[in-house]
Write an enzyme that holds these catalytic residues in place. Structure first.
Site, short mmCIF file in Angstrom:
data_model
loop_
_atom_site.label_atom_id
_atom_site.label_comp_id
_atom_site.label_asym_id
_atom_site.label_seq_id
_atom_site.Cartn_x
_atom_site.Cartn_y
_atom_site.Cartn_z
N TYR A 1 0.08 2.93 4.91
CA TYR A 1 0.95 1.90 5.46
C TYR A 1 0.37 1.31 6.75
O TYR A 1 -0.33 1.98 7.50
CB TYR A 1 2.34 2.48 5.76
CG TYR A 1 3.04 3.05 4.56
CD1 TYR A 1 3.13 2.33 3.37
CD2 TYR A 1 3.63 4.31 4.60
CE1 TYR A 1 3.77 2.86 2.26
CE2 TYR A 1 4.28 4.85 3.50
CZ TYR A 1 4.35 4.11 2.33
OH TYR A 1 4.98 4.64 1.23
N SER A 2 0.70 0.05 6.99
CA SER A 2 0.36 -0.63 8.24
C SER A 2 -1.12 -0.53 8.55
O SER A 2 -1.94 -1.00 7.79
CB SER A 2 1.22 -0.08 9.38
OG SER A 2 2.53 -0.58 9.27
#
Length: 333
Positions: free
Chosen positions: A116-117
């Site tokens: 994620y991210s």
């Protein structure tokens, strides 16, 4: 200066608590795969207790990939990722470095289980991204937070007095409420970084910026991640390792292809020489012309240079090769 723990830094972190795992260091699989573990919260610089706190630094990832690129025994670099994201500082430089390494060696990322991210920024920089049925990717966004602990200070009987020069020097002070000016400034910076993040993922994945923006920093799992273009396929870490084939295994195929190509080039050279047009050799090879295409072109050129009646009367209905030989001879009479 602002106290380091007084507010959360600008972050690509998805607020997931870190999980303790094994020590992080890349190792070489017998199949020629360098496995680089990217676990936990991501930071720019390496600290002494990163392995205990289950954190990974961009510095460490950069060094390990660089070492793997230089190691001749390694054919594939596998980014084994399980991270909620991390710090903005340094992530764009690392992503550009990984992206520039494409083509030097096979470079694959696996969400095992989360990317994620900032972790997805790393994964997207590889040539391919794989997810399992339950692993996730996404959270393509930027977040910043400010802690206002002024009321807590008041209950504790503590009052801070800050002396500063420069009207913006006291921005984001955790011991005072955030001003509208501070909020506006921070929002602009979050927006600027968000646009950079969108451009990075769009470039890495070959998607439009609007397509990436439409994800609204959501999380996508398994087949859904593949469907929207954030991943390339569904597999597990161990399936990928077991199914990986060393490039050396396919050397026979490469050699066969080389031999076929060599035969075609020699045949083109022979046809050009028979047709008394050696100047066409370089042109045909440069344009990757097949033997059949070269024969057709040469026949047309010979027909233009020789009277059709002479060809038909002097040459019997033999093969195309015999015809080319006879036409070439007629030019020399």
């Amino acid at each position: 200066m602002v106290e380091r723990r007084s507010f959360e830094l600008l972050s690509l972190y998805n607020s997931k608590q870190p999980i303790f795992k094994n020590l992080k260091h890349f190792h070489i699989n017998p199949k020629g795969i360098a496995i680089i573990r990217i676990y936990g919260v991501l930071t720019k610089k390496t600290e002494a207790f990163d392995h205990i706190l289950d954190m990974t630094s961009y510095e460490n990832i950069h060094e390990e990939i660089e070492s793997a690129l230089e190691d001749k025994s390694i054919e594939t670099i596998l980014l084994d990722i399980d991270s909620p994201g991390g710090e903005v500082n340094g992530i764009f430089d690392l992503a550009d470095f990984i992206y520039s390494a494409r083509g030097k060696k096979r470079l694959i990322a696996i969400a095992n289980d989360d990317a994620y991210s900032a972790a997805y920024a790393i994964a997207s920089s590889a040539e391919k991204i794989f997810v399992s049925r339950t692993s996730g990717v996404g959270s393509i966004g930027v977040i910043a937070s400010h802690i206002d602990q002024s009321r807590f200070d008041e209950k504790q009987g503590i009052k801070y007095t800050t002396i500063f020069a420069g009207s913006r020097k006291n921005d984001l002070n955790p011991h005072e409420p955030m001003t509208s000016e501070s909020l506006e400034s921070l929002q602009k910076e979050v927006g600027r970084l968000y646009e950079m993040f969108l451009q990075l993922i769009a470039r890495n994945r070959g998607l439009s910026i609007e397509k990436i923006r439409s994800t609204e920093a959501g999380l996508y799992f398994g087949e859904k991640a593949v469907e929207i273009g954030l991943a390339d396929g569904v597999t597990t870490f161990f399936e990928f390792i077991n199914n990986h084939k060393s490039r050396s295994v396919s050397m026979t195929t490469i050699e066969e292809g080389y031999e076929n190509c060599r035969r075609e080039i020699l045949e083109i050279i022979r046809l050009c020489n028979v047709s008394k047009m050696p100047e066409k050799i370089g042109e045909f090879i440069e344009q990757s012309v097949s033997v059949e295409q070269a024969r057709e072109v040469l026949m047309e050129l010979l027909a233009e240079r020789t009277e059709k009646t002479e060809i038909l009367s002097a040459v019997p209905q033999n093969s195309q090769e015999d015809l080319m030989t006879q036409v070439a001879k007629s030019r020399c009479i």
